[in-house]
Scaffold this motif. Structure first.
Motif, short mmCIF file in Angstrom:
data_model
loop_
_atom_site.label_atom_id
_atom_site.label_comp_id
_atom_site.label_asym_id
_atom_site.label_seq_id
_atom_site.Cartn_x
_atom_site.Cartn_y
_atom_site.Cartn_z
N GLU A 1 0.38 -2.25 -4.66
CA GLU A 1 -0.98 -1.74 -4.81
C GLU A 1 -0.95 -0.23 -5.07
O GLU A 1 -1.66 0.27 -5.94
N PRO B 1 6.46 -5.26 -0.70
CA PRO B 1 5.23 -5.66 -0.01
C PRO B 1 3.98 -5.35 -0.81
O PRO B 1 4.02 -4.46 -1.66
N PRO B 2 2.89 -6.07 -0.56
CA PRO B 2 1.67 -5.90 -1.35
C PRO B 2 1.17 -4.46 -1.37
O PRO B 2 0.74 -3.97 -2.41
N ASP B 3 1.28 -3.78 -0.20
CA ASP B 3 0.84 -2.38 -0.14
C ASP B 3 1.54 -1.51 -1.16
O ASP B 3 0.94 -0.65 -1.79
#
Lengths: 261, 380, 304
Positions: free
Chosen positions: C109, C104-106
């Protein structure tokens, strides 16, 4: 006074009370009786504020009950329903504690619970879960719970008499506990509580009631002291059944039999 | 007759019973303290679990650096190791642990409140379709609003939880409308059946959304439907906290009213409970809690159903104890399960929902069987 | 590189420490050895790294990295779209090469904030795309020469196949089945790698009018009467293999299945759009048009 004044009420589109006027004085045990479908339970529900009349006025302690909030009503009256069921295994004591009003000071809570447990003769089973009790035992717990509410109401507001509404409180009790409930009702009445009961057993009513209201087809057929009301012609006209009224030797109790054809 | 007289006059019986009251109250306070301690220990302990090797002593150092940066000068901060370690602890583990505590507390307290509201020990946000309703709301928002994730700004971050709340609220109200009889009583069987139907409908809705989803949205969905706490940065924590904390706290204070409500709606009214307000409040609070929990973690089962039962087994059914107890124990259980999920397959991880079901399912079966056998486990 | 930073005040401080610390490391790395600690997110990226002789730089990969066999022994940080941030960081990578669909993007990041470079590689749906992908990866791992050689071979083989299928008059209609779930057959529409590889092999995708992979009914497949069915071998094996699938009531009525034209190929090779794509397309072409269509140019490309 808890009063119905020229009250009519309908349930499910059917008229069950026709311009009934009746009063339950404080410090008295008032019994409402009558054949099935005569409107007893409806009258009780109206007085307790659970139903609204289609016409007429309902007073609780001299004030129209409609205008009282749920919290004020809780201070003025307690109700013991016909049936009582709990899914979760609360103990008897916990159920009785549910009857305590939030306004009751903490130090007075335990004595009120003990008194209610004793009055209903359930102190011995106080720590048992209600889910394990028989129907009659549960009815006594329910009585104790309503009693705890009335006792705490009296403790919080001693000047305004509280009302205890009991819907067939003795229906599944044995003889001794029927008598105990009647005795407890009188104990409470002596302390200023207004007790209003719906009952069927005319023999028990004679012992229980200070004031008796007989309903027939939604109207008051007779009212007054039980000895004055419970004569053979009145009973025959209200219940359409032949009975014999038998007094015991010192005229302290009445037995009725409905065995005559 | 004499037994009645004895009971009326026997003060000794009453005096003998009083210590039992104190014992029970003490026991419940002790249990609540234990649950709180368990949540605290689990929360702190979870900081030491994870794929990234961080000695327990360093965890303390990192937390000190984060809370009191001036104290950090005494420690060597010049190397990349410390900076990265701090980042793992503060940016990855810390929000996740807080999410675990919040989600666990929200689901467990909601389960307890619903069991009271529906007067049924099997009511559970998942069972009656509230979780699925929340999922449908969240999925619809993800699909139609183009894969909004909590990283796309504060407003977008609130959109998915808000949609989940709406979905949960609609389902709860619907089930209540179906289950409530004319007289005001609750038809539990009807309500549970309605839950089955709503679960199916909302499940079909989620399926349809998956079909409509473009690849970008599908990516969010795939991950989100696994029931995991992995999507958790600081950004989403604010909105989750804002939804769960007031709702859960309010629910915890309704124990007395819910106890009376269990006697029956009319009886609760006789006792001065504003039943309509109570029901509306519980429905809204449950929808807020479950909506927020589902929005952030997807479908996590078991916690809402079994935690309240565990609490009742240990301390009885009084909701003044069960509601806060379930919140604390639910938080502890969820964080522990998530620590396990993070640690057991490192460097990969397994969804926390899987861990909870694998442990909780068999436990619940055992619990039901022992209840069947003796009836005692229900209350202990 | 895609910028991922959206730092809070705290992370800004931490990133500053990371940058300070990374400075000296960077210079020593260039002096001694360009070697970096790599994590690949995406099977085709892992595969390409092995082809570029950078397999020994890998310290971890996602679970779709199944080729070559050495990749299967790498520590796994989770499924491509469910990567564990902490798991990735625990392997101390300094470069994470990810497909655009990784998530996931989180998590990505957080990895970037922790100081690891996160580089995204665009998806490929053509031979040009494959070459661009290889160049992009080669640039990240200092393997430009190996990439040039690999790309030349790929282009040569692809051109050879393109010439061969250009002469084909009838382009068979191929139905790709991703999976057979309960009741639903998951098939490929527009914009999919399946459609792209079928066209490279001189076929036509049997279904159109929708994007991505969608469930279709058995009836609609019968109505389309495809000339061949194409599957990934692990999906076919999940349902008991090609033989068992041919008896599946949903497929048994198809002429293509009765004629034995149910083709199963290794998923990553078939759909990955990596170095093995020309070989995969040739293999598929041979299954569709007969083995004579394009004789192989040398042995199939294999990484080690």
């Amino acid at each position: 006074m808890a009063e119905l004044i020229e009250v009519s009420a309908a349930r499910g589109g059917r008229r069950v009370l026709h311009e009934v006027t009746l009063a339950a004085p404080a410090g008295c045990v008032t019994v409402i009786a009558g054949p099935n479908g005569s409107g007893k339970t409806t009258a009780l529900a109206l007085m307790a504020g659970d139903l609204r009349p289609s016409t007429g006025r309902v007073l609780l302690g001299d004030a129209p009950i409609e205008g009282l909030s749920a919290a004020v009503r809780a201070l003025r009256r307690a109700v013991m329903p016909q049936h009582f069921n709990l899914v979760f295994a609360f103990t008897v004591r916990e159920v009785v504690e549910m009857g305590l009003l939030p306004a009751l000071p903490a130090r007075r809570r335990a004595p009120v619970v003990e008194e209610a447990l004793a009055l209903a003769d359930v102190a011995a089973m106080a720590e048992r879960p209600v889910t394990q009790l028989s129907g009659g035992e549960r009815q006594r717990v329910s009585f104790a719970r309503a009693t705890a509410q009335v006792l705490s109401a009296q403790a919080v507001a001693p000047d305004a008499p509280a009302t205890l509404f009991l819907d067939e409180p003795t229906a599944s009790l044995d003889l001794a506990h029927q008598a105990a409930v009647v005795r407890a009702a009188h104990r409470l009445a002596a302390d200023g509580v207004r007790v209003v009961m719906v009952m069927h057993d005319l023999t028990l009513i004679d012992a229980a009631a200070d004031h008796l209201v007989l309903l027939k087809e939604g109207q008051v057929a007779a009212a007054g002291a039980p000895r004055a009301v419970l004569d053979e012609p009145t009973i025959r006209s209200v219940y359409a059944a032949s009975v014999a009224v038998i007094e015991d030797a010192d005229a302290r109790a009445v037995a009725l039999t409905a065995l005559r054809p | 007759m004499s037994g009645v007289d004895g009971a009326l006059g026997d003060d000794a019986a009453a005096r003998g019973a009083r210590p039992a009251v104190d014992r029970r109250a003490r026991r419940r306070l002790l249990l609540l303290a234990l649950f709180a301690l368990a949540a605290l220990v689990a929360g702190v302990g979870a900081f030491t679990v994870g794929a990234y090797p961080i000695p327990a002593g360093q965890v303390l150092g990192a937390l000190v650096r984060a809370i009191a940066p001036w104290g950090a000068e005494a420690l060597s901060l010049g190397d990349a190791e410390a900076a990265q370690r701090d980042l793992v602890l503060l940016e990855i583990r810390a929000p996740r642990i807080l999410f675990g505590l919040l989600v666990g507390a929200a689901l467990a307290v909601s389960g307890a409140a619903m069991q009271a509201l529906f007067r049924n020990p099997l009511a559970d946000p998942g069972l009656v379709g509230v979780s699925t309703g929340a999922a449908l709301g969240a999925v619809a928002m993800i699909v139609f609003a183009g894969a909004l994730t909590p990283t796309f700004g504060a407003l977008a971050g609130a959109a998915v939880p808000a949609a989940a709340f709406l979905g949960a609220a609609v389902v709860t109200v619907l089930i209540f409308l179906i289950g409530v009889r004319g007289g005001g009583g609750v038809d539990v069987a009807l309500m549970l059946l309605a839950g089955v139907a709503i679960n199916a409908i909302a499940g079909a809705g989620v399926g349809a959304m998956t079909y409509l989803a473009d690849d970008q949205a599908l990516r969010s969905l795939t991950f989100w439907t696994m029931g995991s706490l992995a999507v958790s940065g600081w950004d989403a924590l604010g909105i989750t906290f804002a939804m769960i904390a007031p709702a859960a706290l309010w629910l915890m204070l309704q124990g007395g009213a819910l106890n009376r409500y269990l006697l029956g709606e009319a009886e609760a009214g006789h006792l001065g409970v504003d039943v309509r307000r109570l029901k509306t409040g519980v429905i809204l609070a449950v929808a807020l809690s479950v909506g927020a929990a589902v929005a952030v973690a997807g479908a996590i089962g078991f916690v809402g159903l079994v935690t309240p039962h565990l609490v009742r087994m240990m301390g009885g059914p009084d909701n003044r104890f069960v509601l806060p107890g379930a919140a604390l124990l639910g938080a502890a259980l969820t964080v522990t399960a998530d620590a396990f999920a993070r640690g057991v397959a490192a460097p990969a991880e397994i969804p926390v929902g899987l861990v909870l079901s694998a442990v909780g399912g068999p436990f619940f079966l055992w619990f039901l069987m022992s209840r069947r056998a003796g009836g005692a486990a229900w209350r202990n | 590189m895609t910028s991922l930073s959206r730092p809070t005040r705290r992370t800004a401080v931490l990133s500053a420490f990371a940058a300070l610390a990374a400075g000296p490391l960077l210079s020593t790395r260039v002096q001694a050895d360009a070697r970096r600690r790599l994590i690949a997110l995406g099977g085709a990226i892992t595969e390409t790294l092995y082809f570029l002789d950078r397999g020994d730089w890998l310290v971890g990969a996602d679970t779709t990295s199944s080729y070559p066999s050495a990749a299967q022994d790498l520590p796994k940080v989770g499924y491509l779209r469910a990567v564990s941030a902490e798991g990735t960081l625990s392997l101390a990578p300094d470069l994470v090469i990810a497909e655009e669909s990784a998530g996931p993007p989180d998590a990505l990041e957080a990895i970037a904030r922790a100081g690891a470079e996160v580089a995204y590689v665009p998806e490929a749906r053509s031979i040009d795309g494959v070459v661009a992908k290889i160049d992009r990866i080669a640039g990240l791992v200092a393997a430009e020469e190996a990439a040039a050689r690999l790309s030349a071979t790929i282009r040569e083989r692809a051109a050879h196949l393109a010439d061969a299928v250009a002469g084909v008059e009838r382009r068979p209609r191929v139905l790709f089945l991703m999976d057979l779930r309960e009741g639903a057959l998951l098939s490929a529409g527009e914009g999919t790698a399946a459609k792209a590889i079928i066209e490279l092999a001189g076929g036509r995708n049997a279904l159109d009018g929708f994007e991505g992979y969608k469930p279709v009914s058995a009836e609609s497949i019968l109505a389309r009467a495809p000339d061949a069915i194409l599957m990934m071998s692990h999906a076919a094996e999940r349902h008991g293999g090609v033989g068992a699938l041919a008896r599946d009531p949903r497929l048994a009525g198809l002429q293509a299945v009765q004629d034995g034209r149910l083709i199963a190929m290794e998923g990553l090779k078939l759909l990955g759009f990596g170095p093995r794509t020309p070989d995969a397309a040739r293999e598929l072409a041979a299954a569709l048009h007969g083995p004579a269509i394009a004789p192989p140019l040398g042995a199939p490309l294999e990484a080690s």
